[in-house]
Design an enzyme around this catalytic site. Structure first.
Site, PDB file in Angstrom:
ATOM      1  N   ASP A 196      29.474  30.275  11.854  1.00  0.00           N
ATOM      2  CA  ASP A 196      28.824  29.803  13.075  1.00  0.00           C
ATOM      3  C   ASP A 196      27.513  29.150  12.695  1.00  0.00           C
ATOM      4  O   ASP A 196      26.819  29.616  11.781  1.00  0.00           O
ATOM      5  CB  ASP A 196      28.578  30.968  14.043  1.00  0.00           C
ATOM      6  CG  ASP A 196      28.389  30.494  15.476  1.00  0.00           C
ATOM      7  OD1 ASP A 196      29.290  30.711  16.301  1.00  0.00           O
ATOM      8  OD2 ASP A 196      27.337  29.889  15.769  1.00  0.00           O
ATOM      9  N   THR A 234      40.120  25.456  24.156  1.00  0.00           N
ATOM     10  CA  THR A 234      40.907  24.859  25.231  1.00  0.00           C
ATOM     11  C   THR A 234      40.513  23.396  25.390  1.00  0.00           C
ATOM     12  O   THR A 234      39.335  23.071  25.535  1.00  0.00           O
ATOM     13  CB  THR A 234      40.666  25.592  26.558  1.00  0.00           C
ATOM     14  OG1 THR A 234      41.053  26.957  26.402  1.00  0.00           O
ATOM     15  CG2 THR A 234      41.485  24.966  27.682  1.00  0.00           C
ATOM     16  N   CYS A 260      37.113  29.531  31.787  1.00  0.00           N
ATOM     17  CA  CYS A 260      38.492  29.042  31.804  1.00  0.00           C
ATOM     18  C   CYS A 260      38.870  28.502  33.174  1.00  0.00           C
ATOM     19  O   CYS A 260      39.029  27.303  33.361  1.00  0.00           O
ATOM     20  CB  CYS A 260      39.457  30.158  31.393  1.00  0.00           C
ATOM     21  SG  CYS A 260      39.326  30.630  29.664  1.00  0.00           S
ATOM     22  N   LYS A 283      48.132  25.158  28.352  1.00  0.00           N
ATOM     23  CA  LYS A 283      46.965  26.026  28.558  1.00  0.00           C
ATOM     24  C   LYS A 283      46.195  25.626  29.803  1.00  0.00           C
ATOM     25  O   LYS A 283      45.789  26.475  30.610  1.00  0.00           O
ATOM     26  CB  LYS A 283      46.054  25.980  27.330  1.00  0.00           C
ATOM     27  CG  LYS A 283      44.736  26.740  27.499  1.00  0.00           C
ATOM     28  CD  LYS A 283      44.980  28.208  27.855  1.00  0.00           C
ATOM     29  CE  LYS A 283      43.691  28.912  28.259  1.00  0.00           C
ATOM     30  NZ  LYS A 283      42.691  28.982  27.200  1.00  0.00           N
ATOM     31  N   ARG A 332      46.134  29.488  38.383  1.00  0.00           N
ATOM     32  CA  ARG A 332      45.362  30.624  38.870  1.00  0.00           C
ATOM     33  C   ARG A 332      44.243  30.159  39.804  1.00  0.00           C
ATOM     34  O   ARG A 332      43.952  30.799  40.814  1.00  0.00           O
ATOM     35  CB  ARG A 332      44.785  31.402  37.689  1.00  0.00           C
ATOM     36  CG  ARG A 332      45.858  32.004  36.780  1.00  0.00           C
ATOM     37  CD  ARG A 332      45.282  32.551  35.495  1.00  0.00           C
ATOM     38  NE  ARG A 332      44.387  33.671  35.733  1.00  0.00           N
ATOM     39  CZ  ARG A 332      43.470  34.083  34.865  1.00  0.00           C
ATOM     40  NH1 ARG A 332      43.336  33.456  33.710  1.00  0.00           N
ATOM     41  NH2 ARG A 332      42.714  35.121  35.137  1.00  0.00           N
ATOM     42  N   LYS A 343      32.705  38.573  36.376  1.00  0.00           N
ATOM     43  CA  LYS A 343      33.753  39.526  36.723  1.00  0.00           C
ATOM     44  C   LYS A 343      33.289  40.923  36.362  1.00  0.00           C
ATOM     45  O   LYS A 343      32.246  41.113  35.718  1.00  0.00           O
ATOM     46  CB  LYS A 343      35.075  39.196  36.026  1.00  0.00           C
ATOM     47  CG  LYS A 343      35.011  39.267  34.504  1.00  0.00           C
ATOM     48  CD  LYS A 343      36.392  39.183  33.882  1.00  0.00           C
ATOM     49  CE  LYS A 343      37.210  40.407  34.224  1.00  0.00           C
ATOM     50  NZ  LYS A 343      38.490  40.474  33.496  1.00  0.00           N
ATOM     51  N   THR A 377      34.210  24.145  24.931  1.00  0.00           N
ATOM     52  CA  THR A 377      34.668  22.857  25.454  1.00  0.00           C
ATOM     53  C   THR A 377      34.317  22.775  26.937  1.00  0.00           C
ATOM     54  O   THR A 377      35.165  23.015  27.803  1.00  0.00           O
ATOM     55  CB  THR A 377      36.182  22.667  25.270  1.00  0.00           C
ATOM     56  OG1 THR A 377      36.870  23.850  25.726  1.00  0.00           O
ATOM     57  CG2 THR A 377      36.536  22.398  23.825  1.00  0.00           C
ATOM     58  N   TYR A 388      32.950  34.222  22.255  1.00  0.00           N
ATOM     59  CA  TYR A 388      33.812  35.147  22.980  1.00  0.00           C
ATOM     60  C   TYR A 388      35.268  35.101  22.504  1.00  0.00           C
ATOM     61  O   TYR A 388      36.000  36.075  22.672  1.00  0.00           O
ATOM     62  CB  TYR A 388      33.763  34.839  24.478  1.00  0.00           C
ATOM     63  CG  TYR A 388      32.513  35.347  25.152  1.00  0.00           C
ATOM     64  CD1 TYR A 388      32.406  36.674  25.563  1.00  0.00           C
ATOM     65  CD2 TYR A 388      31.423  34.511  25.367  1.00  0.00           C
ATOM     66  CE1 TYR A 388      31.264  37.146  26.181  1.00  0.00           C
ATOM     67  CE2 TYR A 388      30.266  34.978  25.990  1.00  0.00           C
ATOM     68  CZ  TYR A 388      30.194  36.294  26.391  1.00  0.00           C
ATOM     69  OH  TYR A 388      29.053  36.765  26.998  1.00  0.00           O
TER      70      TYR A 388
END
Length: 409
Positions: A29, A116, A255, A201, A208, A315, A80, A9
């Site tokens: 990949d 991240t 995230c 990050k 949030r 979402k 991660t 993504y």
């Protein structure tokens, strides 16, 4: 030439964006099927503007491979997750990618970790791999952390317009990497040290998560005393310094639902508000399940098989199911021996992912009496009339009708 490692993504849009802006790119990949799909001219997930960007990148000469390239710049963008027990970052994917890069890269190469990671991950997991190979960091190999800052559903726009952070041991190396990202990024690009970039990050997504948790806790409080949380938030937000978010059925994605755990795992006893927020947001699918139970009891409904969950993604208007509240809710229902009875539908998920999954909205609605709106896809917003006669649990604030068949979170 830039070798982008990991074409998921984040990695794929980054590789396409670089290539479409004149940078020579090879995307790598380990998933050979994914690579063959890309070589065949097809993208591997849905995203506004991604197919057009893909076409531009292909015309510009982007290549895809399951082999790591010998070049002077690598961008590693692999998953991660966090360890379920320790809550610490699972850096195994990053470690494997770096090891593979070190096996082919020339001296003087720069390895950019875009995944991240928690503060100190480079020190604990990446630097040792480099030194064990006999390389001198800063001389033979340069390390940089440039965390992504984009959201599914708006990736292409945000890649161009969002600001970026480049963390580097050496300012000069940081500036060189900045030039590469500046080939497409129109936002401000800040160069700092690696540990600051790591922390920044994680802090952004934790901020949030805490804000969402406040709204969700308000929903629980208001539900316990028969108050309208949406009306309360609407009025409170008229204060010039108040901006409360809307509650929802949980937090998904890779995230916000993951990164705060890194801080909880690394700083036990210190990350108290963060831990509380995580627990609140993780509890929401169970809260929704309890609401379904109470609504069925109130209306004399006994057949769980006549309950339908609208939305599998985390979402609206994306096909990303990672950490989806709906999947979490289905997992909870399996513990109560009813997870394989409810009907499920999502216009963005074409494959059969869960039991009793439908692929047509009308057919889905024909077979249910109680619909739980878990995701606010445009499709359902544009077809609210089709919900007439259904009992509705609206977890996203989509339905404005205050009829006695509509229940709020």
């Amino acid at each position: 030439m830039v070798n982008v490692v990991g074409l998921g993504y984040i990695g794929l849009p980054t590789a396409l964006m670089l290539a479409s802006h004149g940078v020579q790119v090879v995307g790598t990949d380990y998933n050979t099927q994914l690579v063959e799909t890309l070589k065949g001219g097809k993208t591997t997930f849905k995203e506004d503007g991604l197919d057009e960007l893909f076409e531009q990148a292909v015309k510009a000469g982007i290549q895809f491979s399951d082999r790591y390239q010998e070049t002077d710049l690598y961008i590693v963008s692999v998953p991660t997750p966090y360890d379920e027990k320790s809550k610490k970052v699972d850096a195994s994917y990053v470690e494997k990618a770096v090891e593979a890069v070190l096996a082919v890269c020339p001296k003087g190469a720069t390895i950019v970790i875009e995944s991240t990671i928690s503060p100190g991950t480079m020190d604990r997991h990446v630097r040792p791999l480099v030194t064990e190979k006999g390389y001198v960091i800063g001389k033979d190999i340069n390390l940089v952390h440039a965390p992504e800052r984009i959201i599914p559903g708006n990736m292409v726009y945000e890649l161009v317009h969002n600001s970026r952070t480049i963390g580097a041991d050496d300012r000069e190396i940081g500036e060189k990497v900045k030039e590469v990202y500046a080939s497409f990024c129109q936002g401000e690009i800040v160069v700092t040290d690696i540990r600051t970039a790591e922390m920044t990050k994680v802090v952004e997504n934790t901020f949030r998560d805490i804000n969402i948790a406040y709204a969700n806790e308000l929903a629980k409080i208001c539900r316990s005393d028969n108050m309208d949380v949406y009306e309360i938030i609407r009025i409170a937000n008229k204060h010039p310094r108040v901006n409360i978010l809307q509650p929802g059925p949980g937090v998904g994605g890779h995230c916000i639902s993951v990164d705060p755990w890194f801080l909880v795992g690394d700083y036990p006893g210190l990350a108290n508000i963060i831990l509380a927020a995580r627990k609140i947001n993780d509890s929401m699918p169970e809260f929704v399940l309890e609401r379904v139970h109470n609504i069925m009891k109130e209306r004399g409904m006994t057949d769980v098989g006549r309950v339908g969950l609208y939305g599998l993604t985390y979402k609206e208007n994306v096909d990303d199911m990672r950490e989806s509240p709906t999947l979490q809710m289905l997992e909870s229902m399996e513990k109560h021996l009813c997870g394989n009875l409810v009907k499920v539908y999502d216009p963005y998920i074409t494959g059969d992912i869960v039991p009793n999954q439908y692929h047509d909205l009308d057919e889905f609605l024909e077979n249910i009496d109680l619909v739980v709106l878990m995701v606010g896809h445009d499709e359902i917003k544009q077809n609210l009339r089709k919900l007439a006669g259904k009992v509705i649990l609206d977890t996203r604030g989509i339905v404005c009708d205050m009829a006695d068949t509509v229940y709020k979170l």
